[in-house]
Design a protein around this motif. Structure first.
Motif, PDB file in Angstrom:
ATOM      1  N   HIS A 173       0.845  -1.212   0.000  1.00  9.64           N
ATOM      2  CA  HIS A 173       0.000   0.000   0.000  1.00  9.64           C
ATOM      3  C   HIS A 173       0.882   1.264   0.000  1.00  9.64           C
ATOM      4  O   HIS A 173       2.051   1.197  -0.330  1.00  9.64           O
ATOM      5  N   GLU A 188      -2.622   0.756   7.669  1.00  7.19           N
ATOM      6  CA  GLU A 188      -1.761  -0.380   7.303  1.00  7.19           C
ATOM      7  C   GLU A 188      -0.502   0.105   6.586  1.00  7.19           C
ATOM      8  O   GLU A 188       0.596  -0.391   6.831  1.00  7.19           O
ATOM      9  N   HIS A 241       2.103  -6.946   4.940  1.00  8.98           N
ATOM     10  CA  HIS A 241       0.746  -6.395   5.078  1.00  8.98           C
ATOM     11  C   HIS A 241       0.284  -6.481   6.525  1.00  8.98           C
ATOM     12  O   HIS A 241       0.878  -7.176   7.345  1.00  8.98           O
ATOM     13  N   ALA A 242      -0.836  -5.786   6.819  1.00  8.26           N
ATOM     14  CA  ALA A 242      -1.580  -6.014   8.063  1.00  8.26           C
ATOM     15  C   ALA A 242      -3.027  -6.227   7.644  1.00  8.26           C
ATOM     16  O   ALA A 242      -3.514  -5.577   6.717  1.00  8.26           O
TER      17      ALA A 242
HETATM   18 ZN   LIG Z   1      -2.670  -5.130   2.666  1.00 12.44          ZN
END
Ligand SMILES: [Zn+2]
Length: 365
Positions: A173, A188, A241-242
């Protein structure tokens, strides 16, 4: 009354039938990389099972093979429409891609692949993506390399250069794409950046070559992330990622990688399949090693990080490269306590250390 009944039946049957083209990706290999198995991968993601059929396969006057496919779909996302247009101009010395929207005799997209049969061979697979999409991937495969591989018993893959392994860290992201957001406003994109940068620092001090897809808060398209990885051609990559879930109590660490059973192969090219399977095997090995190391390091540091397991799924970034790699979901931002941990820089440093331990252990295997 009759008219109303007709309308209701019409709506129900149509609601049921709608299959929408929602995403298109083109993952290209840089021209200068002759050793790449795949020259390009064209991916279509639909909201429902697509119906794909090959219309024709013939040799053109210039010696290029021309294969046409038709995928029926009821609706096309507006962004995809623009992408389809841009794919009319995709020109490479060995191949050309032309995608167009069709209305009759059936609605859908027509895909025309033109390629030099001396240099390229083509296959397509269907799969279920991590996002609940149903996907189709067309692969343009390097024929010279496949011919060489078919002469060898054990296809060579790019396993770690023993001297100084290189790793790409994808900080997922960024910019206008915040990723998941916790109820107290944690993004995130900020967590993935901090963990990614800390990990890169740790790896550098341990004498690895570490690269990050971004070192600041800007957005990068997925296609560009895969191009970056394919350009660098590291020994290993990971995407950080989260996660988020509608269920507030879901929490824990999940690690994703590709596996052969995720694909429904339509026309298997055997040496290619074997070579790809070896990449998946290495990815699986890395997934388990890094997952365990993160859990045990966090436990040692006093955090009971829940084991959300190693899972197999087709994520677009994983599909875009043929290098061992994984996608790690560090925890759930939708979980109130876990999101507080994930936002703390101390916790981020510990997670990065856990990943670093896993990478070190993988290269020692
Ligand atoms: Zn993600």
């Amino acid at each position: 009354m009759k008219r109303l009944l007709f309308l209701i039946i019409f709506c129900i049957t149509n609601l049921h039938a709608i299959n929408k083209l929602e995403k298109i990706y083109l993952h290209k290999t840089p021209l200068e990389h002759e050793a790449h198995l795949e020259l390009a991968k064209l991916v279509f993601c639909f909201s429902d099972e697509p119906n794909i059929k090959q219309i024709s396969s013939l040799v053109e006057k210039d010696g290029f093979r021309h294969e046409s496919y038709m995928i029926s779909t009821d609706e096309i996302d507006n962004a995809c429409r623009g992408r389809l247009k841009s794919l009319e101009h995709e020109v490479h010395p060995y191949y050309r891609l032309v995608c167009s929207e069709q209305q009759a005799p059936q609605a859908g997209i027509k895909i025309d692949l033109y390629y030099d049969p001396k240099q390229v061979t083509c296959s397509f697979d269907e799969f279920d993506a991590i996002t609940n999409h149903k996907g189709v991937v067309f692969r343009l495969i390097n024929k010279n390399l496949i011919d060489q591989l078919s002469l060898q018993e054990r296809p060579p893959i790019h396993v770690a250069s023993l001297a100084r392994p290189s790793i790409v860290i994808d900080c997922a992201h960024g910019g206008r794409d915040p990723g998941a957001i916790s109820s107290n406003g944690v993004f995130e994109k900020d967590i993935t950046l901090q963990v990614g940068l800390t990990l890169a620092q740790l790896l550098k001090t341990e004498n690895y070559d570490a690269y990050v897809t971004r070192d600041n808060d800007f957005s990068i398209a997925l296609d560009n992330r895969t191009s970056f990885i394919n350009q660098i051609r590291p020994d290993l990559y990971l995407s950080i990622h989260a996660n988020s879930s509608k269920k507030k109590d879901v929490h824990g660490l999940q690690t994703f990688c590709l596996d052969d059973h995720l694909f429904r192969h339509n026309n298997i090219i055997d040496p290619f399949q074997r070579a790809i399977k070896r990449v998946y095997d290495r990815s699986n090995q890395f997934a388990h090693v890094v997952h365990q190391h993160i859990l045990s390091h966090m436990y040692k540091e006093g955090h009971q990080l829940f084991d959300g397991k190693v899972r197999h799924a087709v994520a677009q970034l994983l599909l875009g490269t043929n290098i061992p790699g994984v996608l790690i979901e560090l925890g759930f931002l939708s979980h109130p306590e876990e999101s507080l941990c994930l936002a703390s820089s101390q916790y981020q440093k510990k997670i990065a250390q856990g990943i670093c331990n896993g990478i070190r252990a993988y290269f020692a295997l």
